[in-house]
Scaffold this active site. Sequence first.
Site, PDB file in Angstrom:
ATOM      1  CB  CYS A  20       7.100   9.447  52.104  1.00 57.66           C
ATOM      2  SG  CYS A  20       8.190  10.483  51.107  1.00 57.66           S
TER       3      CYS A  20
ATOM      4  CG  HIS B  42      12.304  14.807  42.934  1.00 59.59           C
ATOM      5  ND1 HIS B  42      12.649  15.996  43.532  1.00 59.59           N
ATOM      6  CD2 HIS B  42      11.028  14.562  43.294  1.00 59.59           C
ATOM      7  CE1 HIS B  42      11.618  16.462  44.214  1.00 59.59           C
ATOM      8  NE2 HIS B  42      10.624  15.605  44.096  1.00 59.59           N
TER       9      HIS B  42
ATOM     10  CD  GLU C  52      10.475   9.166  40.393  1.00 62.63           C
ATOM     11  OE1 GLU C  52       9.836   9.776  41.271  1.00 62.63           O
ATOM     12  OE2 GLU C  52      10.221   8.000  40.051  1.00 62.63           O
TER      13      GLU C  52
ATOM     14  CB  THR D  81       8.273   6.654  42.903  1.00 58.17           C
ATOM     15  OG1 THR D  81       8.560   8.053  42.927  1.00 58.17           O
ATOM     16  CG2 THR D  81       9.530   5.866  42.620  1.00 58.17           C
TER      17      THR D  81
ATOM     18  CB  SER E 190       4.250  13.957  40.819  1.00 57.10           C
ATOM     19  OG  SER E 190       3.584  12.899  40.209  1.00 57.10           O
ATOM     20  CG  ASN E 191       3.076  12.826  46.585  1.00 54.82           C
ATOM     21  OD1 ASN E 191       2.298  12.883  47.531  1.00 54.82           O
ATOM     22  ND2 ASN E 191       4.215  13.514  46.553  1.00 54.82           N
TER      23      ASN E 191
HETATM   24  S1  SF4 Z   1       9.668   7.638  46.078  1.00 60.14           S
HETATM   25 FE1  SF4 Z   1       9.175   9.786  46.564  1.00 60.14          FE
HETATM   26  S2  SF4 Z   1       7.160   9.714  47.529  1.00 60.14           S
HETATM   27 FE2  SF4 Z   1       7.986   7.623  47.552  1.00 60.14          FE
HETATM   28  S3  SF4 Z   1       9.027   7.348  49.532  1.00 60.14           S
HETATM   29 FE3  SF4 Z   1      10.559   8.068  48.066  1.00 60.14          FE
HETATM   30  S4  SF4 Z   1      10.549  10.321  48.237  1.00 60.14           S
HETATM   31 FE4  SF4 Z   1       8.666   9.552  49.173  1.00 60.14          FE
END
Ligand code: SF4
Length: 329
Positions: A21, A83, A135, A173, A232-233
């Site tokens: 990401c 995070h 986070e 998130t 986590s994701n």
């Molecule tokens: S919150 Fe985490 S998963 Fe979402 S864009 Fe930012 S780094 Fe990536």
Amino acid sequence: MVGMTTEASRRVLLAAPRGYCAGVDRAVITVEKALEQYGAPVYVRKQIVHNKYVVQTLEKKGAIFVDETEEVPEGSIVIFSAHGVAPVVHEEAGARRLATIDATCPLVTKVHREAVRYADSDYDILLIGHEGHEEVIGTMGEAPERTHLVDGPADVAGLTVRDENKVVWLSQTTLSVDETMETVDALKDRFPNLLSPPSDDICYATQNRQVAIKQIAADADLVIVVGSRNSSNSIRLVEVALQAGAGAAYLVDFADEIDEAWLEGVRTIGVTSGASVPEILVDGVLEWLAARGYGDVQVVTSTEEHIQFSLPKELRRDLRAEATAGETS
Ligand code: SF4
């Protein structure tokens, strides 16, 4: 040999979007550029992103990963991970005269700002997230007296707030969108005047990767999610795939963690990767599968992503100064 299926019937559905990401990309580039700009070693508090391969690669280039700022020698450079960190960590770094570069993802910073704003307006904050996740620790640190962690609907009954009419929910998130909404519904039952944040806290990348795997999970006898166990994701992608109808779903860091037995009778394999996973690891999985007769790869795209974040301002300033010095010398 893979039993019960013919090679012609075997296929891979590759989810898109998957992998890096914008926040992870920025954080990894931050460490690489810092190493180039300041030379090794550069200290990084916590894993810059939750991926084993990324951390090992940066270690080889001279990054030193530590758990706490007190492990960083006074006067050194320390990078804060994607995070995010609690304000107290900035204070500790200041006390040790550390030069800090904050690689917190801007979408995490957005949640921090919301927490500060609602705490200043005297709200109790119900933060949906997983206990102990970095986070969550960072976000709670913005308003520790005002924030209550809600790790799923089972936590709702036990909540004690100062004023039931002044509560707002925020979230980590990288949660499952569907599970989070279940928790929000439970919170609304308990607190009918619960305020919702102005926009989603679950970030675009988490949401897009979940939508993408949902599209293929029902057709897949097996889903392989590339990602680390502390991501986590990535873990959420395994859960979402199973909920969406995948026959089985597993998380692997590397292709060599795939068990041949998982392929028994399997025709269609869904493949995706978490937001902290470089594409080279997905390529490794696809090669491993191709060598076992799953060479037919169809990309299934649910949406296109074009988001990019600029590098942390501390780093941009030094990179700019360097470029200007180069021009004038
Ligand atoms: S919150 Fe985490 S998963 Fe979402 S864009 Fe930012 S780094 Fe990536």
